[in-house]
Write an enzyme that holds these catalytic residues in place. Sequence first.
Site: not given
Length: 1054
Positions: A390, A392, A514, A536, A742, A771-772
């Site tokens: 990953d 970030t 989101f 945003k 993405r 998310n990993d």
Amino acid sequence: MPTEASRDNNRHIHLGELRTHDHPHHAHRFCSNRISTCKYNGFSFLPRFLYEQFRRYNNIFFLAIALLQQIPDVSPTGRYTTAVPFLIILSVSALKEIFEDVKRRRSDNKVNAFPVEILVDGQWVEKQWKDVKVGDFIRIDNDSLFPADLLLLSSSEQQGMAYIETSNLDGETNLKIKQALDITASMTSSDQLSHFQSDITCESPSRHVNEFNGNIEINGETRHFGIDQLLLRGARLKNTAWIFGAVIYTGHDSKLLMNSKRAPLKSGTIDVQTNYRIIFLFFVLVALALISAAGSEVWRRHNIPQAWYLSFLEHDPKGSFLWGVLTFFILYNNLIPISLQVTLEIVRFFQAIYINNDIEMYDVNSDSCAIARTSNLNEELGQVKYIMSDKTGTLTRNVMKFKRVSIGSKNYGNNEDDEFNDPKLMEDVERGDEHSESIVEVLKMMAVCHTVVPEKKEDGSDELIYQSSSPDEAALVRGAASQKVTFHTRQPQKVIVKVFGEDETIEILDVIDFTSDRKRMSVIVRDQDEIKLYTKGADTVIFERLRETSESQQMIDYCTEHLEDYASFGYRTLCFAVRKLSNEEYGQWAPEYKKAVLAIENRAKLLAEAAEKLERDMVLVGATAIEDKLQEWVPETIQALMAADIRVWMLTGDKRETAINIAHSCALVHQNTELLIVDKTTYEETYQKLEQFSTRSQELEKQEKEFALVIDGKSLLHALTGESRKHFGDLALRCHAVVCCRMSPMQKAEVVEMVRKLARHVVLAIGDGANDVAMIQAANVGVGISGEEGLQAASASDYAIPRFHFLRRLLLVHGAWNHDRSVKVILYSFYKNICLYIIELWFAIFSAWSGQTIFERWTIGMFNVIFTAWPPVVLGLFDHPVPADQIMKYPALYASFQNRAFSIGNFSLWIGMAIIHSLSLFFLTYATMEHQVVWDNGLTGGWLMLGNCAYTVIAPPPFSLISSFHFQFVVATVCLKALLECDSWTWPVVVACLGSIGLWIIFVIVYAQVFPHVGGIGADMAGMAYIMMSSWTFWLALLFIPLATLMWDLVIKR
């Protein structure tokens, strides 16, 4: 009364009624709040334990041998020589399981007994967590844990607000805000609560901690409640005096327990290869049994007719071919080492302790160290060929800082300062620049469009601390505050922002959250009697929802230019758009959105459809850039890993330009690396591009040029489908590096699975966020980083480290060492058993293929369990193939360890040496004892003297006396062989190997003197120790035969 409706999949709960807590109608309609994480209970332990053990083929094999030995007169080694050591090994495993399960039970009992206040007959009564039932009203005080999943009804704070910490769930220490519904927030006393009645309809228990839907009906009015009103079991109440809650899910129905399932069971490559070797040895065993039985048949036919004194054997039913096969099968059964599995478990357990206690992988800042959450994959760390990382929080710090902002044609901020610092922004606002309104709008959006909770410091100062689950949001709020637009108060339906020194109250009408699919967040606000939609999100989703005008296109062009500039520095970017809404339009849209909010089934889809109707024809007002700096030593780590012949892939959700820049910054690609960029939107275009790049990659390989693949999420969707998948896999596996941008979390997992299947190498995935998790669990080895995004990745991983650069030491040092050590343990275990037990084959040639064993039965039984137990263990724990500083300095050594791995050639060499050693040991001992040794008293040693001597030369420590000379020489040879195989002689290795020889000698003395007088055990060994050790021939042979045998190693292997 709580009931589970049979007519649908939803849960229906009735709250209220004055009742006694122990009323019968509570009984067993829902899951109890008592939890149990134990594997066993008193009744299930034996069957479950035996089931677990006998799923292993080697245990089934030894059970079969132990049962065959019970057939009268079939076993040449006695009835219990396999059963006893086998039971010892099973007992050790059982004690380990019991010890671990007792720890779980104690932990469960402690949790079940936690105190909690439950409303019973209008009074708060203290009970235990295990007594909590669905529908109960409970009170939780500050700093206490929630005993079940609760609906927040009211709190000590205004508007029913409460602050919670979820570090027990996901590791995040940032406070999260929860808010009761306005219709229940006023119930702040036990009297009000005891007269409260309502009906709840909510979704059935699920493991989705970030999703929840339910409706509550009070006096005929139905209101929706969601994740903002749900308090999860295991979370902690903070900065709030108390809350009242209604129990929704209990025990194993709670989201925490539903997520506490074990990670997928992963088996190491070494284990799979070992199973194949064991199967091979099994067939060798069968072949030897058949050959020996055939030899017996031939001997009987040629010799018995001429030997009148053996004529009775001609009609002996035990002389049949099948009986012979069975006898020899039992005789040779220990070609497969019975103790291998236990030895490996011990070695791996302590190897994991080495990882946990490595001071070089301790991070002072976070006060955390590396953690081996499993020990079964230690060797896999030394075989990694692909790393999926990953970006970030893994390569970068995930400490966000607001750096730049784009407003119209102007680009504010610079790249030199640590955070945003550009006085021109405020100057343009003060002098009424053409972009001044947009500047104020962007700053307001930064201060309003988020889920951040402001908190004042405890020291009494006015300084604010922003609590947020997203570092990005906190960075934007701090950035707005630095430009005099300060968000300082959050209330249920409004926020208060100080804009250039004056407080402004902005009403929050609706929030559209989101999601990874939407890639944007929207807030509908009423600001000074105007209704506005603030949105945003990523540039790709914002640009396609803007009003189509020439002015809008010009803004997009300016913004795109600025975004490319930001991406070149690796910044994370967000675009901001606004749309003014009329009262009529909002009035028409709001009921539809509320209907979607109240939906329980397909809620996400209905919300997205409602949002699409409003998020259109917007006006772009600006874009922001947030810097997320690389972690320390990341470039050096990646260079070292690539030098170790490991391919590194970067999988990220960021835009392509940002990902490419980070790839350059962290040395994943260089200026001379040719980038093969796939950014197509259709399947046909993607397929053609992959074909084109496949041809190009072959050309670059011939030219010996470096090249890397860059592919975005949309292209990846097509690349993983149909015929494109093979082209994509072939191309990606050729590349020196791959950058996927993405990406969604599931795409990360799909890429990992694809590489595992196509490359057939060990794939390691490393990440730090929730998310990993899918990617980490899909990989052969999953590594989690305990970072800013919490501990979900670390909790789901096989190994956890505080910083990315520790991966270098984890792989190059611990991985290489563990792999080399474990392979030696396995090969050595095979070697020592074959070396000892193949002697039975040579002895059979001289014993008329009778099946007579050359060794005493109990020394055979204890060979693996006691006598040769320590050399493989110390070999697996204390051998240093290469110093740690050298392999860190020269990473290419890592690949060299893989090349000398558990290959068929290496395995064959060890087996060949075992056979040569057994031949040498048998025939040298036979030559030494050929004419027998006559002692002063006129006695001779006999066949047991021959066997015991041979045993001593091969096996390690104290073993029973079988055939004195043979057994003795085997012990010595095997122990000295362990010293030869060590790359470094440390004192534990020397002591264990030499001590094993001494231990065997001590055992022979004790066994020969004591046990023949205890129930007749080992009667043949009576006086054998004295006879053997009083002979100078034995002592001279003990020096000569092992050394002569090991000379073969110097001739063949060196």
